[in-house]
Scaffold this active site. Sequence first.
Site, PDB file in Angstrom:
ATOM      1  N   TYR A 147      55.480   8.940  -6.196  1.00  0.00           N
ATOM      2  CA  TYR A 147      55.662   8.103  -4.992  1.00  0.00           C
ATOM      3  C   TYR A 147      54.636   8.420  -3.898  1.00  0.00           C
ATOM      4  CZ  TYR A 147      58.212   6.237  -0.895  1.00  0.00           C
ATOM      5  OH  TYR A 147      58.571   5.579   0.255  1.00  0.00           O
ATOM      6  N   GLU A 189      70.129   5.504  -2.865  1.00  0.00           N
ATOM      7  CA  GLU A 189      70.428   5.787  -1.461  1.00  0.00           C
ATOM      8  C   GLU A 189      69.844   7.131  -1.025  1.00  0.00           C
ATOM      9  OE1 GLU A 189      72.433   5.522  -3.954  1.00  0.00           O
ATOM     10  OE2 GLU A 189      73.899   7.141  -4.020  1.00  0.00           O
ATOM     11  N   GLN A 218      67.975  22.805   3.733  1.00  0.00           N
ATOM     12  CA  GLN A 218      66.750  22.024   3.893  1.00  0.00           C
ATOM     13  C   GLN A 218      66.777  21.330   5.256  1.00  0.00           C
ATOM     14  OE1 GLN A 218      69.301  21.637   1.554  1.00  0.00           O
ATOM     15  NE2 GLN A 218      68.701  19.866   0.337  1.00  0.00           N
TER      16      GLN A 218
HETATM   17  P1  NAD Z   1      64.228  -1.022   0.132  1.00  0.00           P
HETATM   18  O1  NAD Z   1      64.245  -0.569  -1.295  1.00  0.00           O
HETATM   19  O2  NAD Z   1      65.517  -1.321   0.791  1.00  0.00           O
HETATM   20  O3  NAD Z   1      63.255  -2.276   0.307  1.00  0.00           O
HETATM   21  C1  NAD Z   1      62.129  -2.498  -0.520  1.00  0.00           C
HETATM   22  C2  NAD Z   1      62.265  -3.903  -1.056  1.00  0.00           C
HETATM   23  O4  NAD Z   1      61.094  -4.192  -1.865  1.00  0.00           O
HETATM   24  C3  NAD Z   1      63.479  -4.090  -1.972  1.00  0.00           C
HETATM   25  O5  NAD Z   1      64.335  -5.091  -1.468  1.00  0.00           O
HETATM   26  C4  NAD Z   1      62.877  -4.485  -3.305  1.00  0.00           C
HETATM   27  O6  NAD Z   1      63.632  -5.446  -4.006  1.00  0.00           O
HETATM   28  C5  NAD Z   1      61.523  -5.044  -2.889  1.00  0.00           C
HETATM   29  N1  NAD Z   1      60.590  -5.037  -4.010  1.00  0.00           N
HETATM   30  C6  NAD Z   1      60.420  -4.065  -4.941  1.00  0.00           C
HETATM   31  N2  NAD Z   1      59.524  -4.456  -5.838  1.00  0.00           N
HETATM   32  C7  NAD Z   1      59.125  -5.703  -5.480  1.00  0.00           C
HETATM   33  C8  NAD Z   1      58.230  -6.637  -6.061  1.00  0.00           C
HETATM   34  N3  NAD Z   1      57.571  -6.360  -7.192  1.00  0.00           N
HETATM   35  N4  NAD Z   1      58.055  -7.818  -5.450  1.00  0.00           N
HETATM   36  C9  NAD Z   1      58.759  -8.133  -4.308  1.00  0.00           C
HETATM   37  N5  NAD Z   1      59.618  -7.280  -3.730  1.00  0.00           N
HETATM   38  C10 NAD Z   1      59.798  -6.074  -4.315  1.00  0.00           C
HETATM   39  O7  NAD Z   1      63.436   0.136   0.932  1.00  0.00           O
HETATM   40  P2  NAD Z   1      63.232   0.350   2.499  1.00  0.00           P
HETATM   41  O8  NAD Z   1      63.957   1.583   2.849  1.00  0.00           O
HETATM   42  O9  NAD Z   1      63.501  -0.894   3.251  1.00  0.00           O
HETATM   43  O10 NAD Z   1      61.672   0.674   2.541  1.00  0.00           O
HETATM   44  C11 NAD Z   1      60.689  -0.279   2.918  1.00  0.00           C
HETATM   45  C12 NAD Z   1      59.307   0.365   2.826  1.00  0.00           C
HETATM   46  O11 NAD Z   1      59.256   1.508   3.670  1.00  0.00           O
HETATM   47  C13 NAD Z   1      58.943   0.828   1.426  1.00  0.00           C
HETATM   48  O12 NAD Z   1      57.569   0.576   1.211  1.00  0.00           O
HETATM   49  C14 NAD Z   1      59.185   2.318   1.480  1.00  0.00           C
HETATM   50  O13 NAD Z   1      58.392   3.016   0.555  1.00  0.00           O
HETATM   51  C15 NAD Z   1      58.805   2.626   2.916  1.00  0.00           C
HETATM   52  N6  NAD Z   1      59.480   3.849   3.394  1.00  0.00           N
HETATM   53  C16 NAD Z   1      60.824   3.865   3.600  1.00  0.00           C
HETATM   54  C17 NAD Z   1      61.440   5.021   4.047  1.00  0.00           C
HETATM   55  C18 NAD Z   1      62.925   5.089   4.290  1.00  0.00           C
HETATM   56  O14 NAD Z   1      63.420   6.158   4.685  1.00  0.00           O
HETATM   57  N7  NAD Z   1      63.688   4.035   4.074  1.00  0.00           N
HETATM   58  C19 NAD Z   1      60.676   6.187   4.288  1.00  0.00           C
HETATM   59  C20 NAD Z   1      59.307   6.127   4.056  1.00  0.00           C
HETATM   60  C21 NAD Z   1      58.711   4.954   3.640  1.00  0.00           C
END
Ligand code: NAD
Length: 323
Positions: A147, A189, A218
């Site tokens: 990741y 989650e 942690q």
């Molecule tokens: P989430 O999993 O709720 O949202 C990501 C969405 O992307 C999902 O709804 C999923 O269906 C969609 N997705 C996945 N593959 C796809 C594809 N091929 N085409 C179209 N849609 C696709 O996650 P989130 O928590 O809302 O995170 C959003 C972004 O923020 C992500 O890039 C994640 O890596 C980044 N991020 C989140 C956190 C956190 O704590 N939530 C921390 C660091 C980075």
Amino acid sequence: MRNIVVAGGGGFIGGHLVGALLAEGHHVRSVDCKPLEGWYQVHKNAENVVADLRGLDASMTACAGMDESFQLAADMGGMGFIENNRALCMLSVLINTHMVLAAKERGLQRFFYASSACVYNADRQKHEDVVPLREEDAYPAMPEDGYGWEKLFSERMCRHFREDFGIVTRIARYHNVYGPHGTWEGGREKAPAAICRKVIHAKATGELDIEIWGDGRQTRSFMYIDDCVKGTLDIMRSGIEEPINLGSSELVTINGLVDAVEDIAGVKLRRHYKLDAPKGVNGRNSDNTMIQRELGWEPSIRLRDGLELTYRWIHDEYVKKHG
Ligand code: NAD
């Protein structure tokens, strides 16, 4: 009013971001690969599109007629997911590559990329008593396997698209975001939602035990979703060209997180520590010097306040599902 595409709009952060952009009066195209029933929020005023953005054609269609793009789509989850699905995490490179390429081809003015604190060098996160991570600590590179490497690579790609093709790219490194309308069960989650669910379950069943991943010592910081959305919009509209931390600097141990949720629930549980469970790095916090300097602001919603709202939402979802 601008035309804005949000990739990953059916997800947790994307769903909240779409709501904020609509409230500002923009035309928003929200794109996600999940069927609409699986979206955390379906905003009626948005153009809601189900498409798999790993393909260039789908990305080109998503960006058609748009002025700006927020790229949040990724195959991701908490530590339990990312430590066991490294190849899937790396495949998100297809989404990022095609979305930034489509933004360039379609002549979009701005491109936002959601990166992560998982890009930081693991050697700097070995101890619980952390030195907060500064933006330059991502190099020399030794990020979270799978990741984190994908996120770091995609950050570099944004940088080179900006330098070589002149597309304005903005990158935030999110640190643990939590809040309502996100994943709270099923294996993807993250710690705050998982702990809320476990406490709610213990209370509902009367089995007053809780399993904690790792030894509970942690340390982490957790950013409430409203701060995440504000920071995302401010960074997108800023002149900040380099990746920047977007996270809370309120440090807490996992035991402290459990204390807070128990307190909200009005219950005390017997704690069982699962030492071989995925637990990520030992300690991590966000150094907010850069965001303070650039924006005169940093995420400030207190963990306890955000947790109350999150707990209440997960509680309602739990009752809807389990009665
Ligand atoms: P989430 O999993 O709720 O949202 C990501 C969405 O992307 C999902 O709804 C999923 O269906 C969609 N997705 C996945 N593959 C796809 C594809 N091929 N085409 C179209 N849609 C696709 O996650 P989130 O928590 O809302 O995170 C959003 C972004 O923020 C992500 O890039 C994640 O890596 C980044 N991020 C989140 C956190 C956190 O704590 N939530 C921390 C660091 C980075």
